[in-house]
Write an enzyme that holds these catalytic residues in place. Structure first.
Site, mmCIF file in Angstrom:
data_model
loop_
_atom_site.group_PDB
_atom_site.id
_atom_site.type_symbol
_atom_site.label_atom_id
_atom_site.label_comp_id
_atom_site.label_asym_id
_atom_site.label_seq_id
_atom_site.Cartn_x
_atom_site.Cartn_y
_atom_site.Cartn_z
ATOM 1 N N LYS A 184 -10.009 -1.068 1.329
ATOM 2 C CA LYS A 184 -10.531 -0.180 1.513
ATOM 3 C C LYS A 184 -10.519 0.039 -0.229
ATOM 4 O O LYS A 184 -10.538 -0.530 -0.828
ATOM 5 C CB LYS A 184 -8.944 1.209 2.247
ATOM 6 C CG LYS A 184 -9.584 0.998 3.876
ATOM 7 C CD LYS A 184 -11.000 1.549 4.363
ATOM 8 C CE LYS A 184 -10.674 2.469 5.528
ATOM 9 N NZ LYS A 184 -11.055 1.358 6.634
HETATM 10 C C1 LIG Z 1 -13.100 6.299 9.587
HETATM 11 C C2 LIG Z 1 -11.326 5.766 9.580
HETATM 12 N N1 LIG Z 1 -10.136 6.514 10.178
HETATM 13 C C3 LIG Z 1 -8.840 5.283 10.251
HETATM 14 C C4 LIG Z 1 -8.989 4.270 9.632
HETATM 15 C C5 LIG Z 1 -7.942 3.728 10.388
HETATM 16 O O1 LIG Z 1 -6.754 3.342 9.005
HETATM 17 P P1 LIG Z 1 -5.841 2.093 8.934
HETATM 18 O O2 LIG Z 1 -6.665 0.500 9.436
HETATM 19 O O3 LIG Z 1 -5.349 1.812 7.755
HETATM 20 O O4 LIG Z 1 -4.890 2.034 10.125
HETATM 21 C C6 LIG Z 1 -10.447 4.032 9.396
HETATM 22 C C7 LIG Z 1 -9.843 2.180 9.470
HETATM 23 O O5 LIG Z 1 -11.115 1.838 9.131
HETATM 24 C C8 LIG Z 1 -11.636 4.436 9.567
HETATM 25 O O6 LIG Z 1 -12.102 3.735 9.453
#
Ligand SMILES: Cc1ncc(COP(=O)(O)O)c(C=O)c1O
Length: 403
Positions: A184
Site C-alpha cells: 500500500k
Molecule cells: C479496497 C480495499 N479495501 C480494504 C482492503 C483491506 O486492507 P488490509 O489488507 O490491510 O486488511 C484492501 C486490501 O487490499 C483493499 O484493496
C-alpha cells in the site's frame, strides 16, 4: 528485454525504517505503546482529522468503523461491485447485507446515481472505495447519504494521500479506513488506521480495538502500568503493535516523497502510451489528487489479437509482473451463492473486468524499470495489434517469432 523479473509491487523500505524497527526491538516495548500513539497523532495531523486509531489491518479498520456506527444484522450497506472482498466481508461479520452497485466506467469508483437507486429503509451505510487511489465523487455521495440519514465509511485502503476538491481523503466521510498492507502507499507490513472527526466514534473504535476495555479506566487510575481496567463491551484484538508503528512513523514522514515518485511514474506511463489506440490509460477526474496506488490500463480487445490473459502472459515473458484489480465480487462463489446475482447484473463492471491490467507502480522502481515496463507494453501491443492495423510497424526483436 530485462534479465530479471520486475515484481508487480514491492514495499519501499530504507535504512530509516530498519533503524526505527531495531530501536523499537531494543526499547523493550514491542506491542502497542508510545510509537503507536505517536503514529496515530502524526497520521491525524497529516490527514487533517481530529482522531486516528491505529489497528492491525485495513479490514480491521473497516470492521471497527461499521461497529462504531452500530451496524446490525439485517441492515444493508451499499458498496461498489468492483473492490476487494474486505469491503464486503466486514458487512457480513454482523450478518448485515452488502448491497452491490455498479461502477462508473471512467473512474472505476461507485456510480452515485446507481447508489441512489439502491437505498432502502434498511440502508445504514455506504462504503465508497477510492479505487486505485482515485477519490470517489464525494459531494453527491455525501448529499445522498445526508438526505437519507445514512453513514459514509470511506474505504481509503488505496488512497493515501489522495485529495478531493482540496480535502484529504480520510476527512470526507463519517469515518475512513486506511490499509498499511505491504504494497500500500505506506506500509507497516500489516496494519490499518481509522480516521474520524467524531470523538464518540473515535472512542468506540479505540475501545473495541482492544477487547472493549475502557481507556477512561486506565486514565482514571493514572499510574502507568496499573493493573486496573474495565471491560465495557465484547471487543476485538485489533491493536497495532509498536513494531509495526515504527515502520509507519518513518513511512508517513516519507509519504509525500513516495507519492511524488508514484505520480511521476504515472505521468511517464500516460505520456508513453498516449499514442497507443489499443490501450486506454487511467481517467483522472478534475479536482482530485490521485494517490496512484495502482496504475490500471484498459485493453481494447477488439483491436488486439490476444485477450487479457494473453496480454499478461506476453508481459510476463518479457519479465514484467502485473496484476488485476478487481474480480467483481458477484463473480466469486461466496457472493454468487449468497446474493443470487447473475454476471450481467453489473454490466459496467462486467465489461471493464476482462480488459483491466495493473502495471507496476511503486517508488523504488528505477527510471530503467519504468522504461522496461513502457518498452514491454509497447512491444506487446505492437506484436498483437490486429492485422490490418500493423502496416508500417516494426515488431520488437524480443517478440519476433512468438506465436
Ligand atoms: C479496497 C480495499 N479495501 C480494504 C482492503 C483491506 O486492507 P488490509 O489488507 O490491510 O486488511 C484492501 C486490501 O487490499 C483493499 O484493496
Amino acid at each position: 528485454m530485462r534479465r530479471d523479473v520486475l515484481p508487480f509491487a514491492l514495499p519501499t523500505i530504507t535504512d530509516a525504517e530498519i533503524d526505527e524497527v531495531v530501536a523499537t526491538l531494543r526499547s523493550g516495548w514491542i506491542t502497542t505503546g508510545p510509537r503507536a500513539k505517536r503514529f496515530e497523532h502524526d497520521f491525524a495531523a497529516y490527514v487533517g482529522t481530529p482522531y486516528a486509531v491505529a489497528v492491525t489491518s485495513g479490514t480491521a479498520a473497516l470492521h471497527l468503523a461499521l461497529e462504531a456506527i452500530g451496524l446490525r444484522a439485517g441492515d444493508e450497506v451499499i458498496i461498489p461491485i468492483t473492490t476487494f472482498t474486505a469491503t464486503a466481508e466486514v458487512v457480513r461479520y454482523v450478518d448485515a447485507q452488502p448491497v452491490f452497485v455498479d461502477i462508473d466506467e471512467d473512474t472505476l469508483t461507485i456510480d452515485v446515481a446507481r447508489a441512489a437507486s439502491a437505498i432502502t429503509a434498511r440502508t445504514r451505510a455506504i462504503i465508497p472505495v477510492h479505487m486505485a487511489g482515485q477519490p470517489c465523487d464525494m459531494d453527491p455521495l455525501l448529499a445522498l447519504a445526508r438526505a437519507h440519514g445514512v453513514a459514509v465509511v470511506e474505504d481509503a485502503a488505496h488512497a493515501l494521500p489522495a485529495c478531493y476538491k482540496g480535502r484529504r481523503v480520510g476527512t470526507l466521510g463519517d469515518l475512513a479506513a486506511f490499509s498499511f498492507y505491504a504494497t500500500k502507499p505506506i506500509t507497516t507490513a500489516e496494519g490499518g488506521m481509522v480516521t474520524t472527526a467524531s470523538p464518540d466514534y473515535a472512542q468506540r473504535v479505540a475501545r473495541m480495538s482492544l477487547h472493549g476495555i475502557s481507556t477512561d479506566a486506565w486514565q482514571r487510575d493514572g499510574v502507568e502500568g496499573s493493573w486496573f481496567y474495565e471491560v465495557e463491551a465484547p471487543g476485538y484484538k485489533y491493536n497495532m503493535p509498536d513494531l509495526a508503528a515504527a515502520l509507519g512513523l518513518v513511512q508517513l514522514r516519507r509519504c509525500d516523497a513516495l507519492w511524488s515518485r508514484r505520480a511521476t511514474i504515472a505521468a511517464r506511463y500516460d505520456a508513453a502510451f498516449a499514442d497507443l489506440q489499443e490501450i486506454a490509460t487511467p481517467v483522472v477526474s478534475p479536482d482530485v489528487q490521485h494517490a496512484w496506488h495502482l496504475y490500471i490500463i484498459r485493453l481494447d480487445l477488439d483491436a488486439l489479437e490476444i485477450d487479457r490473459a494473453g496480454f499478461i502472459r506476453a508481459l510476463h515473458a518479457l519479465n514484467i509482473g502485473t496484476s488485476v484489480h478487481f474480480i467483481p465480487l458477484h463473480l466469486h462463489p461466496y457472493y454468487r451463492r449468497t446474493t443470487g446475482h447473475r454476471p450481467d447484473d453489473f454490466p459496467v463492471a462486467l465489461r471493464v473486468y476482462p480488459r483491466v491490467v495493473s502495471l507496476p507502480i511503486y517508488p523504488s522502481m528505477s527510471d530503467d524499470d519504468v522504461a522496461d515496463v513502457v518498452d514491454a507494453v509497447r512491444a506487446v501491443v505492437t506484436r498483437y495489434r490486429r492485422r490490418g492495423a500493423l502496416a508500417g510497424v516494426t515488431v520488437a526483436p524480443a517478440l519476433a517469432g512468438r506465436a
